[in-house]
Write an enzyme that holds these catalytic residues in place. Structure first.
Site, short mmCIF file in Angstrom:
data_model
loop_
_atom_site.label_atom_id
_atom_site.label_comp_id
_atom_site.label_asym_id
_atom_site.label_seq_id
_atom_site.Cartn_x
_atom_site.Cartn_y
_atom_site.Cartn_z
N GLY A 10 10.35 40.44 -13.59
CA GLY A 10 8.96 39.96 -13.60
C GLY A 10 8.83 38.70 -14.44
N ARG A 71 14.40 40.17 -8.25
CA ARG A 71 14.94 41.48 -8.65
C ARG A 71 16.08 41.72 -7.68
NH1 ARG A 71 10.88 43.45 -12.07
NH2 ARG A 71 8.74 43.00 -11.46
N ASP A 102 14.74 44.94 -19.38
CA ASP A 102 15.96 45.73 -19.62
C ASP A 102 16.84 45.90 -18.38
OD1 ASP A 102 14.03 47.34 -18.61
OD2 ASP A 102 14.09 48.83 -20.22
N THR A 125 8.82 40.19 -20.93
CA THR A 125 8.05 41.01 -19.99
C THR A 125 6.69 41.29 -20.57
OG1 THR A 125 7.81 43.22 -19.03
CG2 THR A 125 9.30 43.06 -20.89
N ASP A 127 5.03 43.77 -20.13
CA ASP A 127 4.88 45.21 -20.44
C ASP A 127 5.18 45.53 -21.91
OD1 ASP A 127 4.34 45.41 -17.80
OD2 ASP A 127 5.97 46.78 -17.29
N ASP A 129 7.92 46.54 -23.35
CA ASP A 129 8.48 47.89 -23.37
C ASP A 129 9.99 47.93 -23.60
OD1 ASP A 129 9.23 46.77 -20.99
OD2 ASP A 129 8.69 48.49 -19.74
N ARG A 162 -23.81 51.41 -15.31
CA ARG A 162 -22.57 51.68 -14.59
C ARG A 162 -21.40 51.96 -15.53
NH1 ARG A 162 -22.09 47.00 -9.92
NH2 ARG A 162 -23.18 48.17 -8.31
N ARG A 171 4.16 49.23 -15.98
CA ARG A 171 4.75 50.21 -15.06
C ARG A 171 4.90 51.58 -15.71
NH1 ARG A 171 8.72 47.83 -11.27
NH2 ARG A 171 9.14 46.50 -13.05
O1 F6P Z 1 6.84 42.53 -15.12
C1 F6P Z 1 6.38 43.81 -15.31
C2 F6P Z 1 5.43 44.17 -14.21
O2 F6P Z 1 4.40 43.20 -14.14
C3 F6P Z 1 4.85 45.56 -14.33
O3 F6P Z 1 3.77 45.63 -15.21
C4 F6P Z 1 4.48 45.85 -12.89
O4 F6P Z 1 4.50 47.24 -12.67
C5 F6P Z 1 5.59 45.17 -12.13
O5 F6P Z 1 6.09 44.15 -12.96
C6 F6P Z 1 5.15 44.57 -10.81
O6 F6P Z 1 6.27 44.05 -10.19
P1 F6P Z 1 6.25 43.12 -8.90
O7 F6P Z 1 5.87 41.74 -9.34
O8 F6P Z 1 7.63 43.19 -8.38
O9 F6P Z 1 5.20 43.69 -7.98
#
Ligand code: F6P
Length: 320
Positions: A10, A71, A102, A125, A127, A129, A162, A171
């Protein structure tokens, strides 16, 4: 010395400033910089280009990565790694800097084991993480993109009676959702790391609604897969009309913040210093307590990232 740089997995803001720092520092140190396009796929397909100094211009303020990313499933296959190695060998490149998560680091670690290609990983990233580092490149920009979106959504939320569920990326990790909930004044936050208690949240919200509250904002993490259920719960149990906004890939965009530009520069300098002095590098850079250090991929792989206890403690108030 020849060093290649690639971005993998990502993308995130901060990658372009890192590429700029890499090119300029290499030229200043008489290292030959190589740009590898399309991540690990580009290693296999030989999309490797010697950088010119001018390649660094215009990058500092741009989100994403001019090197593009991927990827790669093929890189899991030894035969393709062999091709990637031969591509590097033909150009005399023995060292790499990789910006990614990772999964990318595990792939590069296998490449190191197979062919002895040195690499340093820069945790990148949104995330946040990766075990061992408190900070991954891109997180600050993503948090600011989310903050802007929540501030904007609040304008319309507050104009109605609302509830709004705003889902952040992440993720498996609730870091973005938790920090956003804490810094944007959400009433509810649901993340995989924290148990939640809907009856208790119901009691709290109903009391506040009785006292004059007119709207509520709930932040959910993608990994908790609860947004639709929570939406129905707000309508049926709380009695508030409810809407969901999934922020999605907008969170990966945006101009890098000052913090991400600075971190990009520091990560790259730390990586180049090490690659210049040592061989047998198969490490990632970790940033903890304000200092940079190295950690082996084995160590980071054998542990799971956890959000800091103090943040989790604050988050507990939004789960019950
Ligand atoms: O880079 C991490 C992330 O953005 C996550 O938060 C998300 O689940 C995933 O990548 C989305 O991946 P893609 O861009 O392949 O849809």
């Amino acid at each position: 010395m020849k060093i290649g740089i690639l971005t993998s997995g990502g993308d995130c803001a901060g990658m372009n400033p890192a590429i700029k720092m890499f090119i300029e520092t290499c030229f200043n140190r008489k290292i030959t910089p190589y740009l590898i396009y399309d991540g690990l796929e580009g290693l296999i397909d030989n999309k490797i280009k010697k950088a010119k100094r001018l390649d660094a211009s215009g990058l500092i303020y741009r989100g994403g990565t001019i090197l593009r990313s991927s990827r790669s499933a093929r890189f899991y296959d030894h035969a393709y790694r062999q091709i990637a190695f031969e591509n590097l060998q033909k150009k005399g490149i023995k060292k790499l800097i990789v910006l990614g998560g990772d999964g990318s680091f595990r792939a590069l670690n296998q490449f190191y084991t197979d062919f002895g290609i040195d690499f340093i990983g820069i945790p990148s990233t949104i995330d946040n993480d990766i075990y061992g580092t408190e900070y991954c490149l891109g997180v600050d920009t993503a948090l600011n993109v989310i903050r802007q979106a929540i501030d904007d959504i609040r304008d319309t939320v507050a104009s109605f009676r609302r509830a709004f569920i705003i889902e952040t990326m992440g993720r498996e990790c609730g870091y973005l959702a938790l920090v956003s909930a804490l810094t944007c004044g959400a009433e509810v936050c649901i993340i995989p790391e924290l148990e939640f208690d809907l009856p208790s949240i119901e009691k709290r919200l109903k009391k506040e609604l009785k006292e004059g509250r007119t709207y509520a904002i709930a932040i959910t993490a993608e990994g908790s897969t609860i947004s639709e259920k929570l939406n129905a719960w707000f309508e049926t149990t709380i009695g508030l009309e409810s809407r969901i906004t999934k922020l999605g890939h907008i969170q990966r965009g945006g101009n890098p913040t000052v913090f991400d530009r600075l971190m990009a520069a520091e990560f790259v300098l730390f990586a180049l210093n090490r690659l210049g002095e040592n061989s047998q590098n198969h490490h990632i850079i970790v940033y903890t307590k304000g200092a940079f250090a190295f950690m082996t991929i084995d160590e980071t792989n054998n542990h799971r990232y956890t959000i800091s206890p103090s943040l989790l403690k604050m988050g507990e108030e939004l789960c019950r």
